[in-house]
Design a protein around this motif. Structure first.
Motif, PDB file in Angstrom:
ATOM      1  N   LEU A 162       0.818  -1.214   0.000  1.00 59.14           N
ATOM      2  CA  LEU A 162       0.000   0.000   0.000  1.00 59.14           C
ATOM      3  C   LEU A 162       0.851   1.262   0.000  1.00 59.14           C
ATOM      4  CD1 LEU A 162      -2.658  -1.197   2.567  1.00 59.14           C
ATOM      5  CD2 LEU A 162      -3.120  -0.631   0.184  1.00 59.14           C
ATOM      6  N   GLY A 163       2.192   1.093  -0.058  1.00 53.12           N
ATOM      7  CA  GLY A 163       3.063   2.262  -0.086  1.00 53.12           C
ATOM      8  C   GLY A 163       3.416   2.783   1.287  1.00 53.12           C
ATOM      9  N   ARG A 164       3.398   1.903   2.296  1.00 51.64           N
ATOM     10  CA  ARG A 164       3.711   2.288   3.675  1.00 51.64           C
ATOM     11  C   ARG A 164       5.034   1.651   4.086  1.00 51.64           C
ATOM     12  NH1 ARG A 164       2.521  -0.496   8.482  1.00 51.64           N
ATOM     13  NH2 ARG A 164       1.259  -1.994   7.296  1.00 51.64           N
ATOM     14  N   VAL A 180       6.938   0.789  -4.792  1.00 53.15           N
ATOM     15  CA  VAL A 180       5.928  -0.238  -5.066  1.00 53.15           C
ATOM     16  C   VAL A 180       5.507  -0.202  -6.533  1.00 53.15           C
ATOM     17  CG1 VAL A 180       3.626  -1.074  -4.481  1.00 53.15           C
ATOM     18  CG2 VAL A 180       5.117  -0.194  -2.679  1.00 53.15           C
ATOM     19  N   ARG A 181       5.294   1.000  -7.054  1.00 53.76           N
ATOM     20  CA  ARG A 181       4.862   1.111  -8.462  1.00 53.76           C
ATOM     21  C   ARG A 181       5.935   0.557  -9.405  1.00 53.76           C
ATOM     22  NH1 ARG A 181       2.641   6.341  -6.786  1.00 53.76           N
ATOM     23  NH2 ARG A 181       0.365   6.205  -6.813  1.00 53.76           N
ATOM     24  N   ARG A 182       7.208   0.864  -9.136  1.00 56.36           N
ATOM     25  CA  ARG A 182       8.283   0.333  -9.975  1.00 56.36           C
ATOM     26  C   ARG A 182       8.311  -1.197  -9.895  1.00 56.36           C
ATOM     27  NH1 ARG A 182      12.708   3.511 -11.659  1.00 56.36           N
ATOM     28  NH2 ARG A 182      12.532   5.716 -11.148  1.00 56.36           N
ATOM     29  N   TYR A 183       8.128  -1.716  -8.700  1.00 57.44           N
ATOM     30  CA  TYR A 183       8.135  -3.168  -8.532  1.00 57.44           C
ATOM     31  C   TYR A 183       6.970  -3.793  -9.303  1.00 57.44           C
ATOM     32  CZ  TYR A 183       7.551  -7.727  -6.330  1.00 57.44           C
ATOM     33  OH  TYR A 183       7.386  -9.074  -6.108  1.00 57.44           O
ATOM     34  N   ALA A 184       5.782  -3.200  -9.181  1.00 58.98           N
ATOM     35  CA  ALA A 184       4.609  -3.740  -9.868  1.00 58.98           C
ATOM     36  C   ALA A 184       4.784  -3.690 -11.384  1.00 58.98           C
ATOM     37  CB  ALA A 184       3.356  -2.971  -9.459  1.00 58.98           C
ATOM     38  N   ALA A 185       5.442  -2.641 -11.869  1.00 60.41           N
ATOM     39  CA  ALA A 185       5.653  -2.487 -13.310  1.00 60.41           C
ATOM     40  C   ALA A 185       6.922  -3.189 -13.788  1.00 60.41           C
ATOM     41  CB  ALA A 185       5.723  -1.008 -13.668  1.00 60.41           C
ATOM     42  N   ARG A 186       7.644  -3.825 -12.853  1.00 62.01           N
ATOM     43  CA  ARG A 186       8.900  -4.520 -13.160  1.00 62.01           C
ATOM     44  C   ARG A 186       9.925  -3.571 -13.769  1.00 62.01           C
ATOM     45  NH1 ARG A 186       6.764 -10.378 -15.534  1.00 62.01           N
ATOM     46  NH2 ARG A 186       5.496 -10.904 -13.708  1.00 62.01           N
ATOM     47  N   GLN A 263      -7.807  -5.042   6.378  1.00 56.54           N
ATOM     48  CA  GLN A 263      -6.974  -5.152   7.579  1.00 56.54           C
ATOM     49  C   GLN A 263      -5.626  -4.471   7.390  1.00 56.54           C
ATOM     50  OE1 GLN A 263      -7.062  -9.433   8.076  1.00 56.54           O
ATOM     51  NE2 GLN A 263      -8.590  -9.290   9.704  1.00 56.54           N
ATOM     52  N   GLU A 264      -5.056  -4.577   6.191  1.00 56.61           N
ATOM     53  CA  GLU A 264      -3.771  -3.935   5.925  1.00 56.61           C
ATOM     54  C   GLU A 264      -3.950  -2.433   5.723  1.00 56.61           C
ATOM     55  OE1 GLU A 264       0.439  -3.848   5.122  1.00 56.61           O
ATOM     56  OE2 GLU A 264      -0.875  -5.333   6.053  1.00 56.61           O
ATOM     57  N   LEU A 265      -5.054  -2.053   5.090  1.00 52.97           N
ATOM     58  CA  LEU A 265      -5.318  -0.640   4.811  1.00 52.97           C
ATOM     59  C   LEU A 265      -5.666   0.127   6.082  1.00 52.97           C
ATOM     60  CD1 LEU A 265      -5.795   1.542   2.549  1.00 52.97           C
ATOM     61  CD2 LEU A 265      -8.190   0.812   2.572  1.00 52.97           C
ATOM     62  N   LEU A 266      -6.423  -0.527   6.973  1.00 47.33           N
ATOM     63  CA  LEU A 266      -6.927   0.130   8.182  1.00 47.33           C
ATOM     64  C   LEU A 266      -6.511  -0.669   9.409  1.00 47.33           C
ATOM     65  CD1 LEU A 266     -10.535   0.729   6.808  1.00 47.33           C
ATOM     66  CD2 LEU A 266      -8.645   2.367   6.796  1.00 47.33           C
ATOM     67  N   ALA A 290      -6.033   6.960   2.097  1.00 48.28           N
ATOM     68  CA  ALA A 290      -6.398   5.561   1.862  1.00 48.28           C
ATOM     69  C   ALA A 290      -6.744   5.279   0.408  1.00 48.28           C
ATOM     70  CB  ALA A 290      -7.565   5.166   2.766  1.00 48.28           C
ATOM     71  N   ALA A 291      -7.500   6.166  -0.233  1.00 47.49           N
ATOM     72  CA  ALA A 291      -7.884   5.927  -1.625  1.00 47.49           C
ATOM     73  C   ALA A 291      -6.648   5.861  -2.516  1.00 47.49           C
ATOM     74  CB  ALA A 291      -8.839   7.011  -2.107  1.00 47.49           C
ATOM     75  N   GLY A 292      -5.673   6.740  -2.265  1.00 45.41           N
ATOM     76  CA  GLY A 292      -4.434   6.703  -3.032  1.00 45.41           C
ATOM     77  C   GLY A 292      -3.665   5.413  -2.804  1.00 45.41           C
ATOM     78  N   SER A 293      -3.704   4.909  -1.575  1.00 42.97           N
ATOM     79  CA  SER A 293      -3.015   3.646  -1.276  1.00 42.97           C
ATOM     80  C   SER A 293      -3.626   2.480  -2.053  1.00 42.97           C
ATOM     81  CB  SER A 293      -3.081   3.363   0.228  1.00 42.97           C
ATOM     82  OG  SER A 293      -2.403   4.361   0.963  1.00 42.97           O
TER      83      SER A 293
END
Length: 446
Positions: A162-164, A180-186, A263-266, A290-293
């Motif tokens: 979630l970027g935390r 996280v975004r770089r990892y997701a996009a490889r 649970q992870e978000l909140l 939260a929405a951005g996460s």
């Protein structure tokens, strides 16, 4: 961890420092033997570069060689002057200038002996590091990250998908959501990133501040496994919530990840209900981030879409119903992630969201049917005129201006529409019925 200083202490090598005495604590990850004048393309960080200086012919030759070592992040240069009458002064000077530790190899020492001794030292250090890490099994994540950083000789972090930042040994050099975004996009980046082991909807990631050797990568994988065990075993406290709460309804379309994602978000929330792809959690308040996460983690999930409805603070049962209706409104939004706070939704939208699609379509046909038929037969657009009139609070002057027609023309059209509908569009209750029918058509896709 094996360092340059560790190699100086190996009795069989008799290495002598010639430059960089203040840099001897650099970690060594492997050994590389070369006689190329510019070995840069073959080097990687942390290597001990071993050379007989066969590439050196005259003063000036050392600059490109040592500069290549510096650019690659080499740990040190171990050089033998057996074929060059000793180590040339410009090699020493270049190492000082580029801050590369220089170790002199005895002329009678075989490179095979050096390679064997260094490889054994690295293997022993790796085995000891692994045992020390395993001895910390079950320790808090913060402890494991500190141990990992010590053994790898690099800063380390554990990040939530979630970027935390869950834990770290230094300030992260870039935003966690970018990692996280770089990892997701490889995509490659300045950090080495690998997933934490474990079956969790929202993955955790291990990030290390630099490229890794094979031995370091193995240690990082060991840490990933230990962090995964700690995460799985960590108790989840149930906080006490006030009577008035905010409720979040979350749906992960196409997967059963909603509960774990909530649970992870909140982490301070309490899951109230969970069935299939939809879960509800009560919290003190909805975090603005939260929405951005959710947008950050979405590429890492199996869900086709993530939808959320957030109630305003109130009694729990009322908040659950409000969140449920807000979730239905979110389901009609475009995009892979849509979160709708109830406070941003009109009351009529919440009421209509609670009605089944068939009921909304029937309401539209019953109330607007004659007007829709008239428009279709006469090629007019009285439905649009009525909508604008009602959205202008029933003001003929404002509606005429919005439609760019004379006010008398507007009055005639509204009167004709009223006749077709069997309603007085100047009366509030009739206006309300017609407006709800118009909006029911919007939500039903009509």
């Amino acid at each position: 961890m094996t360092t340059v200083r560790t190699l100086l202490d190996l009795p069989g090598l008799r290495l002598r420092p010639r430059a960089g005495n203040d840099l001897l604590d650099r970690p060594v990850t492997r050994i590389y033997v070369t006689e190329l004048s510019d070995p840069g393309r073959y080097l990687s960080a942390g290597e001990l570069v071993l050379s007989g200086l066969l590439w050196w012919r005259s003063p000036g030759d050392a600059e490109p060689f040592v500069a290549a070592l510096a650019r690659s992040g080499a740990a040190a240069l171990a050089a033998s002057g057996a074929d060059s009458g000793g180590i040339p002064d410009d090699v020493v000077d270049a190492c000082v200038r580029h801050r590369i530790p220089l170790l002199e190899v005895p002329a009678d020492l075989s490179f095979s002996v050096i390679t064997e001794q260094v490889v054994l030292a690295l293997a022993a250090a790796s085995d000891s590091a692994r045992k020390r890490l395993q001895a910390a099994a079950g320790a808090p994540v913060e402890t494991l990250v500190e141990r990992a950083s010590t053994e790898l000789g690099l800063p380390c972090w554990v990040l939530s998908g979630l970027g935390r930042v869950v834990a770290g040994t230094a300030p992260l050099p870039m935003p966690a959501d970018d990692v996280v975004r770089r990892y997701a996009a490889r995509e490659a980046g300045p950090l080495t990133v690998l997933p934490v082991e474990g079956r969790h909807a929202v993955p955790w990631l291990i990030a290390v501040g630099g490229p890794l050797s094979t031995a370091q990568a193995e240690l990082a994988e060991e840490v990933a496994g230990l962090v995964g065990v700690t995460r799985a075993r960590a108790p989840r406290p149930e906080p006490e919530l006030p009577e008035d709460v905010c409720v979040v309804a979350l749906r992960t379309e196409g997967s059963d990840e909603s509960r774990e994602l909530l649970q992870e978000l909140l982490p301070d929330g309490v899951v109230l209900e969970s069935a299939g792809d939809t879960s509800y959690a009560a919290i003190g308040r909805w975090p603005e981030s939260a929405a951005g996460s959710l947008s950050i983690v979405e590429p890492l999930l199996r869900a086709k879409r993530i939808l959320g409805g957030v109630s305003e603070s109130g009694p729990r049962e009322e908040a659950i119903e409000t969140a449920r209706y807000a979730l239905r409104v979110a389901a009609r939004h475009a995009g892979r992630v849509a979160v709708v706070p109830a406070g941003e939704v009109g009351v009529h939208q919440l009421l209509l969201a609670g009605a089944p699609d068939g009921l909304r379509a029937a309401l539209r046909r019953r109330v607007l049917g004659p007007l829709l038929a008239y428009d279709a037969e006469q090629h007019t657009d009285l439905v649009h005129t009525v909508r604008v009139f009602l959205e202008c609070s029933g003001s003929p002057t404002r509606a005429a201006k919005a439609l760019h027609v004379h006010v008398n023309t507007l009055r005639y059209r509204i009167g004709r529409a009223g006749e077709l509908l069997g309603a007085d569009l100047t009366e509030f209750t009739d206006q309300l019925d017609v407006y709800l029918a118009l909006r029911a058509g919007d939500q039903a896709g009509g």
